[in-house]
Write a protein that holds these residues in place. Structure first.
Motif, short mmCIF file in Angstrom:
data_model
loop_
_atom_site.label_atom_id
_atom_site.label_comp_id
_atom_site.label_asym_id
_atom_site.label_seq_id
_atom_site.Cartn_x
_atom_site.Cartn_y
_atom_site.Cartn_z
N GLY A 197 0.84 -1.21 0.00
CA GLY A 197 0.00 0.00 0.00
C GLY A 197 0.87 1.24 0.00
O GLY A 197 0.63 2.20 -0.75
N PHE A 198 1.91 1.21 0.82
CA PHE A 198 2.85 2.32 0.88
C PHE A 198 3.53 2.51 -0.47
O PHE A 198 3.62 3.62 -1.00
N ALA A 199 3.99 1.40 -1.05
CA ALA A 199 4.69 1.49 -2.34
C ALA A 199 3.77 2.09 -3.41
O ALA A 199 4.17 2.97 -4.18
N ARG A 200 2.54 1.62 -3.44
CA ARG A 200 1.61 2.15 -4.45
C ARG A 200 1.35 3.63 -4.25
O ARG A 200 1.19 4.38 -5.21
N GLU A 201 1.28 4.04 -2.97
CA GLU A 201 0.93 5.43 -2.71
C GLU A 201 2.08 6.40 -3.00
O GLU A 201 1.85 7.48 -3.53
N VAL A 202 3.31 6.01 -2.68
CA VAL A 202 4.38 7.02 -2.76
C VAL A 202 5.47 6.74 -3.80
O VAL A 202 6.19 7.66 -4.18
N ALA A 203 5.63 5.48 -4.22
CA ALA A 203 6.82 5.17 -5.02
C ALA A 203 6.73 5.71 -6.44
O ALA A 203 5.70 5.57 -7.10
N ASP A 204 7.79 6.33 -6.91
CA ASP A 204 7.92 6.63 -8.34
C ASP A 204 8.33 5.37 -9.08
O ASP A 204 7.89 5.13 -10.19
N HIS A 205 9.23 4.60 -8.44
CA HIS A 205 9.69 3.35 -9.03
C HIS A 205 9.72 2.27 -7.96
O HIS A 205 10.09 2.53 -6.83
N VAL A 206 9.37 1.07 -8.36
CA VAL A 206 9.57 -0.10 -7.52
C VAL A 206 10.69 -0.90 -8.16
O VAL A 206 10.72 -1.08 -9.39
N ILE A 207 11.60 -1.36 -7.32
CA ILE A 207 12.73 -2.15 -7.80
C ILE A 207 12.64 -3.53 -7.18
O ILE A 207 12.50 -3.66 -5.96
N PHE A 208 12.70 -4.55 -8.02
CA PHE A 208 12.65 -5.92 -7.52
C PHE A 208 14.04 -6.53 -7.58
O PHE A 208 14.68 -6.56 -8.64
N MET A 209 14.52 -7.00 -6.44
CA MET A 209 15.85 -7.64 -6.37
C MET A 209 15.71 -9.11 -6.03
O MET A 209 14.87 -9.50 -5.22
N ALA A 210 16.57 -9.91 -6.61
CA ALA A 210 16.72 -11.32 -6.21
C ALA A 210 18.14 -11.74 -6.55
O ALA A 210 18.69 -11.31 -7.58
N ASP A 211 18.74 -12.54 -5.67
CA ASP A 211 20.09 -13.06 -5.89
C ASP A 211 21.10 -11.98 -6.26
O ASP A 211 21.94 -12.20 -7.15
N GLY A 212 21.02 -10.84 -5.60
CA GLY A 212 22.02 -9.80 -5.82
C GLY A 212 21.86 -9.01 -7.09
O GLY A 212 22.75 -8.22 -7.44
N GLN A 213 20.73 -9.20 -7.79
CA GLN A 213 20.52 -8.47 -9.04
C GLN A 213 19.20 -7.71 -9.01
O GLN A 213 18.25 -8.15 -8.37
N ILE A 214 19.17 -6.59 -9.73
CA ILE A 214 17.90 -5.91 -9.96
C ILE A 214 17.27 -6.56 -11.18
O ILE A 214 17.81 -6.48 -12.29
N LEU A 215 16.16 -7.25 -10.96
CA LEU A 215 15.54 -8.02 -12.06
C LEU A 215 14.42 -7.25 -12.74
O LEU A 215 14.05 -7.58 -13.87
N GLU A 216 13.84 -6.28 -12.03
CA GLU A 216 12.77 -5.51 -12.67
C GLU A 216 12.63 -4.15 -12.00
O GLU A 216 12.81 -4.03 -10.79
N THR A 217 12.35 -3.15 -12.81
CA THR A 217 12.08 -1.80 -12.31
C THR A 217 10.83 -1.30 -13.01
O THR A 217 10.70 -1.47 -14.22
N GLY A 218 9.92 -0.73 -12.25
CA GLY A 218 8.71 -0.22 -12.90
C GLY A 218 7.94 0.70 -11.99
O GLY A 218 8.26 0.84 -10.81
#
Ligand code: ADP
Ligand code: MG
Length: 240
Positions: A197-218
């Motif tokens: 809910g917080f991410a949806r309300e304030v984030a310009d970008h969400v970054i998804f990390m797994a195994d030391g890598q950024i796999l998705e940004t949106g």
């Protein structure tokens, strides 16, 4: 405001950050999510030099952190961090917790530090607790004090590492409400959290990390409603 370019970090043989690129403009809000152990904390800690990358470039507000060790003090003041554990000084009052660093590190005079400290306590709804000790406060109140303490350094960047993860459920909202207010104040924010809910309300970008890598940004809606990466899809199906 923040540039991580080609950042790598190892703990022994464990390659925990793999060629990380992260660029955050002034006043942007970035939320970082991903499974435990994926390197989220290590990445955010590289921004204020709690961790030093083994290779790559880190630039914060125009200061190249890989080159200038002497800038450590300045960076810690520009990029204040709030942790899962509040780490308040137990034998100091709430107001003293807010004024120690401004007085000792920034050379502010006591009156000035106390006045701005009281302003920030008001902002987090805890002015009446100025003379209390941390042990007399709930977890949610302690975390709001920790946020006010960070703000009393007048940072340009606020870094949050799972600030609500150690809280009882009924206290999460009061902390998130403070963070939402802060986000709207125009400060630059990088926040590791699974609070959607917080991410949806304030984030310009969400970054998804797994195994030391950024796999998705949106954007939050692109990421939560239509994630492209398979690991991100799996992760979201578990937490949503
Ligand atoms: P996250 O915050 O996403 O859970 P971390 O950045 O804390 O992930 O950890 C990433 C990896 O680095 C994990 O494998 C963790 O065990 C390891 N790690 C983190 N901090 C240290 C440290 N100080 N010493 C050794 N290994 C560490
Ligand atoms: Mg972590």
């Amino acid at each position: 405001m923040i540039h991580l370019s080609g950042v790598n970090k190892y703990f022994g043989n464990n390659h925990v950050l793999k060629d990380i690129n992260l660029h955050v403009k002034p006043a942007e809000k970035v939320v970082v999510i991903g499974p435990s152990g994926s390197g989220k904390s290590t990445m955010i800690r590289c921004i204020n030099q709690l961790e030093k990358p083994d290779s790559g470039e880190v630039t914060v507000d125009g200061i190249n952190l890989m080159k200038s060790k002497a800038q450590l003090k300045k960076i810690r003041q520009e990029a204040a961090m709030v942790f899962q554990q509040f780490n308040l000084y137990p034998h100091k009052t709430v107001l003293e917790n807010l004024t120690i660093a401004p007085i000792l590190v920034q050379g502010k005079n006591r009156d000035e530090a106390e006045q701005s400290g009281l302003d920030f306590l008001t902002r987090v709804g805890l002015k009446d607790k100025a003379s209390a000790y941390p042990s007399q406060l709930s977890g949610g109140q302690q975390q709001r004090v920790a946020i006010a303490r960070a703000l009393n350094m007048h940072p340009k960047i606020m870094l949050f590492d799972e600030p609500t993860s150690a809280l009882d459920p009924e206290m999460i909202k009061e902390v998130l409400d403070v963070m939402v207010g802060l986000a709207h104040s125009g400060i630059t924010m990088v926040c590791v959290t699974h609070e959607m809910g917080f991410a949806r309300e304030v984030a310009d970008h969400v970054i998804f990390m797994a195994d030391g890598q950024i796999l998705e940004t949106g954007t939050p809606s692109a990421f939560f409603d239509n994630p492209q990466n398979e690991r991100a899809q799996q992760f979201l199906s578990k937490i949503l």
